[in-house]
Design a protein around this motif. Structure first.
Motif, PDB file in Angstrom:
ATOM      1  N   ALA A   1       0.844  -1.200   0.000  1.00 26.38           N
ATOM      2  CA  ALA A   1       0.000   0.000   0.000  1.00 26.38           C
ATOM      3  C   ALA A   1       0.877   1.246   0.000  1.00 26.38           C
ATOM      4  O   ALA A   1       1.969   1.260   0.583  1.00 26.38           O
ATOM      5  CB  ALA A   1      -0.910  -0.001   1.227  1.00 26.38           C
ATOM      6  N   VAL A   2       0.386   2.266  -0.662  1.00 25.95           N
ATOM      7  CA  VAL A   2       0.974   3.603  -0.596  1.00 25.95           C
ATOM      8  C   VAL A   2      -0.078   4.497   0.051  1.00 25.95           C
ATOM      9  O   VAL A   2      -1.238   4.509  -0.387  1.00 25.95           O
ATOM     10  CB  VAL A   2       1.355   4.124  -1.987  1.00 25.95           C
ATOM     11  CG1 VAL A   2       1.887   5.553  -1.886  1.00 25.95           C
ATOM     12  CG2 VAL A   2       2.397   3.225  -2.627  1.00 25.95           C
ATOM     13  N   MET A   3       0.314   5.258   1.056  1.00 31.72           N
ATOM     14  CA  MET A   3      -0.684   5.935   1.879  1.00 31.72           C
ATOM     15  C   MET A   3      -0.198   7.278   2.394  1.00 31.72           C
ATOM     16  O   MET A   3       1.010   7.538   2.483  1.00 31.72           O
ATOM     17  CB  MET A   3      -1.032   5.052   3.077  1.00 31.72           C
ATOM     18  CG  MET A   3       0.133   4.897   4.039  1.00 31.72           C
ATOM     19  SD  MET A   3      -0.040   3.490   5.161  1.00 31.72           S
ATOM     20  CE  MET A   3       0.210   2.114   4.036  1.00 31.72           C
ATOM     21  N   MET A   4      -1.168   8.087   2.753  1.00 28.36           N
ATOM     22  CA  MET A   4      -0.923   9.287   3.534  1.00 28.36           C
ATOM     23  C   MET A   4      -1.238   8.949   4.984  1.00 28.36           C
ATOM     24  O   MET A   4      -2.222   8.247   5.264  1.00 28.36           O
ATOM     25  CB  MET A   4      -1.839  10.401   3.053  1.00 28.36           C
ATOM     26  CG  MET A   4      -1.522  11.761   3.666  1.00 28.36           C
ATOM     27  SD  MET A   4       0.004  12.423   3.014  1.00 28.36           S
ATOM     28  CE  MET A   4       0.571  13.379   4.435  1.00 28.36           C
ATOM     29  N   THR A   5      -0.428   9.418   5.912  1.00 24.58           N
ATOM     30  CA  THR A   5      -0.672   9.164   7.331  1.00 24.58           C
ATOM     31  C   THR A   5      -0.999  10.467   8.048  1.00 24.58           C
ATOM     32  O   THR A   5      -0.817  11.560   7.509  1.00 24.58           O
ATOM     33  CB  THR A   5       0.555   8.509   7.996  1.00 24.58           C
ATOM     34  OG1 THR A   5       1.671   9.416   7.912  1.00 24.58           O
ATOM     35  CG2 THR A   5       0.911   7.207   7.301  1.00 24.58           C
ATOM     36  N   GLY A   6      -1.460  10.314   9.292  1.00 20.99           N
ATOM     37  CA  GLY A   6      -1.860  11.486  10.054  1.00 20.99           C
ATOM     38  C   GLY A   6      -0.734  12.459  10.318  1.00 20.99           C
ATOM     39  O   GLY A   6      -0.888  13.668  10.152  1.00 20.99           O
ATOM     40  N   GLU A   7       0.437  11.942  10.716  1.00 19.56           N
ATOM     41  CA  GLU A   7       1.553  12.824  11.067  1.00 19.56           C
ATOM     42  C   GLU A   7       2.894  12.340  10.536  1.00 19.56           C
ATOM     43  O   GLU A   7       3.919  12.964  10.827  1.00 19.56           O
ATOM     44  CB  GLU A   7       1.645  12.984  12.595  1.00 19.56           C
ATOM     45  CG  GLU A   7       0.487  13.734  13.209  1.00 19.56           C
ATOM     46  CD  GLU A   7       0.660  13.940  14.711  1.00 19.56           C
ATOM     47  OE1 GLU A   7       1.750  13.607  15.235  1.00 19.56           O
ATOM     48  OE2 GLU A   7      -0.293  14.435  15.351  1.00 19.56           O
ATOM     49  N   HIS A   8       2.921  11.257   9.773  1.00 15.48           N
ATOM     50  CA  HIS A   8       4.195  10.696   9.322  1.00 15.48           C
ATOM     51  C   HIS A   8       4.372  10.750   7.814  1.00 15.48           C
ATOM     52  O   HIS A   8       5.154   9.986   7.244  1.00 15.48           O
ATOM     53  CB  HIS A   8       4.328   9.254   9.819  1.00 15.48           C
ATOM     54  CG  HIS A   8       4.310   9.136  11.311  1.00 15.48           C
ATOM     55  ND1 HIS A   8       5.403   9.448  12.094  1.00 15.48           N
ATOM     56  CD2 HIS A   8       3.319   8.785  12.176  1.00 15.48           C
ATOM     57  CE1 HIS A   8       5.089   9.266  13.370  1.00 15.48           C
ATOM     58  NE2 HIS A   8       3.835   8.869  13.452  1.00 15.48           N
TER      59      HIS A   8
END
Length: 519
Positions: free
Chosen positions: A145-152
C-alpha cells in the motif's frame, strides 16, 4: 548450607586441571547440587502453576466462548488487518493512480462531563488513507500500500511489518497528494507526486506467490488513540479510544485489466452477537470522487498474551541460583580453604576464571531444560485455557529459551564475582538480589514512571531480562512500549551484554583484591 569438599593438590596445573578441580569441588557438595536442582524445579512448577491459573474467554451474547486465535500475516506474526476497502479485481499486471485531496477524522477523547461523549475532529498520527493491492480480502493476506498518514507523511508499507518513508507533510485541498501503486508480476512499486506530473519512487515490495488476480483499490483505516497517564500509586495506565479516518480521492485511474464494478468491503469489522457491526466503516462515490472512511489498523499487533509469560515466575529459581553461586566461593573463605585453592592455582585470575566458568556452565545446563519445559508446557496450558497467545517464529522461541538460560548463568557468575569481592555470604547475596532481581520487579510493576523504569533496565544487570521479550517494538505501530507492558529499552542481546559487563568489572576488582590479600 554446609560445604565439605576435597582439597585440590598443590601445583600450578593447567587451566583444564583447574576446571576439573572446581567441577569436583562443586559436585562434592550435595547441598549445592540439590539447590541447583531445586532452582530448576521451582522455576518449572511456578511457571506451570501461573499458566494454569491464567484463563481467558470471550462472550458471544450471554455465552462465554474461547477467544479466537489472532490473525496471522504472511510472516507468521500476529497482525491487525482491519480497514475499509473500495476495490476491483486486477488480473495480471497493472496499477492505480489517485489524487488524495483531504484526510479528516474523529477522535474520542476522555469524557469531560460524565455520560457525555467527548469526540473531537482530527486524525491520529498513524491514521492511513491511500491505495492498495492485496492478495485477497481475507484478513492477513499479503498486500502492499501507498498511503498518507496522520503525522508521518507518505509511506509505503507491505505485509504489515515493512515500512518505507516518503515525503513528510500533510494533505489538503490546496496541497493534494498523488499516489500510485503498480504491479509487475510479484514486484509492487510505490510512487508519489506533488503535482501528478513529476513522480518519485518510494520503494518496492516483492510479494512472492501472488495469484494472477488480486484486489486493487482505495482504503482508509485509523488505529485507536493511545493516552498514557500516571497511576494512582505510581507507574502508568494506558487507554485506547475509538478513532476513524476519512480519505477523499479523485482522478482515479486504473491501469491493466481491472474490469467490473467497484466493491466495498469492511475488512475485519467487529460483528456483535445480534449481527450488527460495531463501529463500521463506510464509503461513497459521487461524480468520480470517492470518500472512504475506515476504523482499525493494518500493522503487527502487540496486544495480547505473549508466549514468554510463563517465564515470569523464574525469579524465585534465580534467587536460589544466586545463593548457590555465592556459597561456591564464600564457603572457601568461611572454612579457610581459599589458600589451599590458590596454592593449587597460584595465578589468581585463572583460578577465579575457572571457578566462574564451571559455575556458569553448570547453571546454564540446569536452566536450559527448565526454561524449555516452562516455555513449552506453560504455553500449551495458556492456549488450552482459552488465551489467544501471540505467535512468534521458531527462531524467536529458541532465542527466548536459550537467552533465559544464559541470563541464569550470567546472574550466577555475577553473584560469584560479588562473593569473591565481598567475601561475605549475606552481603554478596543481598547485593546480587538488589542488582538483578529488585530492579526488574520495580521496573515491571506499577511503581516508577515509564522513563525511570526504562533507565533502570538500561543501567542495572536486570537489563538482561530483555532477552525474554518475544514481540518487538515497531516504529510504525503506536503502542505503550514500557516495561510494565512487557517491552524493554534494550534489544535482547544488548540487554544480556549489561550483566556481562558487570561481571567483567566485578571479577576484575575481585582479582585485584585476591592479589593483595588471599583471605
Amino acid at each position: 548450607m554446609s560445604a565439605a569438599f576435597s582439597r585440590p593438590r598443590a601445583g600450578g596445573g593447567g587451566f583444564g586441571q583447574l576446571l576439573r578441580a572446581e567441577w569436583i569441588k562443586f559436585k562434592s557438595v550435595r547441598g549445592w547440587v540439590a539447590a541447583m536442582a531445586a532452582a530448576a524445579l521451582v522455576a518449572v512448577l511456578l511457571g506451570v502453576l501461573s499458566a494454569s491459573g491464567d484463563h481467558a474467554s470471550c462472550s458471544s451474547g450471554p455465552v462465554e466462548v474461547a477467544c479466537p486465535p489472532p490473525v496471522v500475516g504472511p510472516g507468521g506474526e500476529a497482525v491487525d488487518d482491519k480497514f475499509y476497502f473500495v476495490h476491483r479485481p486486477l488480473a495480471g499486471d497493472g496499477g492505480i493512480t489517485v489524487r488524495l485531496t483531504s484526510m479528516t477524522g474523529q477522535i474520542r477523547k476522555p469524557d469531560v462531563t460524565p455520560g457525555q461523549r467527548n469526540v473531537v475532529a482530527g486524525v491520529v498520527p498513524w491514521a492511513k488513507a491511500g491505495v492498495m493491492i492485496k492478495e485477497s480480502v481475507e484478513q492477513g493476506s499479503a498486500y502492499a500500500a501507498v498511503m498518507m498518514t496522520g503525522e508521518h507523511g507518505v509511506r509505503m508499507q507491505h505485509n504489515f511489518t515493512h515500512d518505507v518513508a516518503g515525503r513528510p507533510g500533510g494533505v489538503s485541498r490546496e496541497s493534494p497528494r498523488w499516489l500510485r501503486l503498480t504491479r509487475s508480476g510479484d514486484i509492487l512499486t510505490g510512487y508519489e507526486s506533488a503535482d501528478g506530473t513529476t513522480w518519485t519512487q518510494i520503494g518496492t515490495a516483492t510479494l512472492a506467490g501472488l495469484p494472477q488476480t488480486v484486489q486493487i483499490g482505495m482504503f482508509a483505516t485509523s488505529p485507536g488513540d493511545l493516552t498514557v497517564t500516571r497511576g494512582d500509586v505510581g507507574g502508568s495506565v494506558a487507554a485506547v479510544r475509538f478513532t476513524e479516518a476519512t480519505g477523499e480521492f479523485d482522478q482515479v485511474d486504473l491501469q491493466g485489466d481491472a474490469s467490473g464494478a467497484w466493491r466495498d468491503d469492511d475488512i475485519g469489522v467487529t460483528v456483535a452477537p445480534d449481527g450488527s457491526e460495531h463501529h463500521p466503516g463506510r464509503a461513497g462515490q459521487s461524480g468520480g470522487v470517492f470518500s472512504v472512511t475506515g476504523v482499525g489498523d493494518i500493522a503487527p499487533t502487540i496486544e495480547g498474551p505473549t508466549p514468554e509469560r510463563p517465564l515470569s515466575s523464574a525469579l524465585t529459581g534465580l534467587i536460589l541460583v544466586i545463593v548457590v553461586a555465592v556459597m561456591f566461593i564464600t564457603a572457601e573463605y568461611r572454612h579457610g580453604l581459599i589458600r589451599t585453592t590458590l596454592l593449587a592455582g597460584p595465578r589468581r585470575g585463572r583460578t577465579l576464571a575457572a571457578k566462574a566458568l564451571v559455575l556458569g556452565v553448570v547453571t546454564f545446563a540446569v536452566a536450559l531444560p527448565a526454561t524449555a519445559i516452562t516455555f513449552t508446557v506453560g504455553g500449551r496450558i495458556l492456549r488450552d485455557n482459552g488465551n489467544a497467545v501471540l505467535p512468534v517464529s521458531l527462531l524467536t522461541q529458541v532465542r527466548v529459551v536459550v537467552g533465559m538460560a544464559a541470563l541464569f548463568a550470567l546472574a550466577g557468575v555475577l553473584a560469584l564475582a560479588l562473593g569473591a569481592l565481598l567475601r561475605r555470604s549475606v552481603a554478596a547475596v543481598v547485593t546480587a538480589i538488589a542488582l538483578i532481581v529488585v530492579p526488574h520487579v520495580i521496573a515491571t510493576t506499577s511503581v516508577l514512571p515509564d522513563s525511570a523504569a526504562q533507565w533502570l533496565l538500561r543501567l542495572t544487570p536486570a537489563a538482561g531480562f530483555a532477552v525474554r521479550q518475544s514481540i518487538p517494538q515497531y516504529a510504525h505501530v503506536l503502542g505503550h512500549y514500557a516495561p510494565i507492558a512487557g517491552f524493554y529499552p534494550l534489544s535482547p542481546w544488548a540487554g544480556l551484554a549489561v550483566p556481562a559487563g558487570y561481571i567483567a568489572l566485578i571479577l576484575g576488582l575481585a582479582v585485584l583484591r585476591l592479589r593483595r590479600r588471599d583471605a
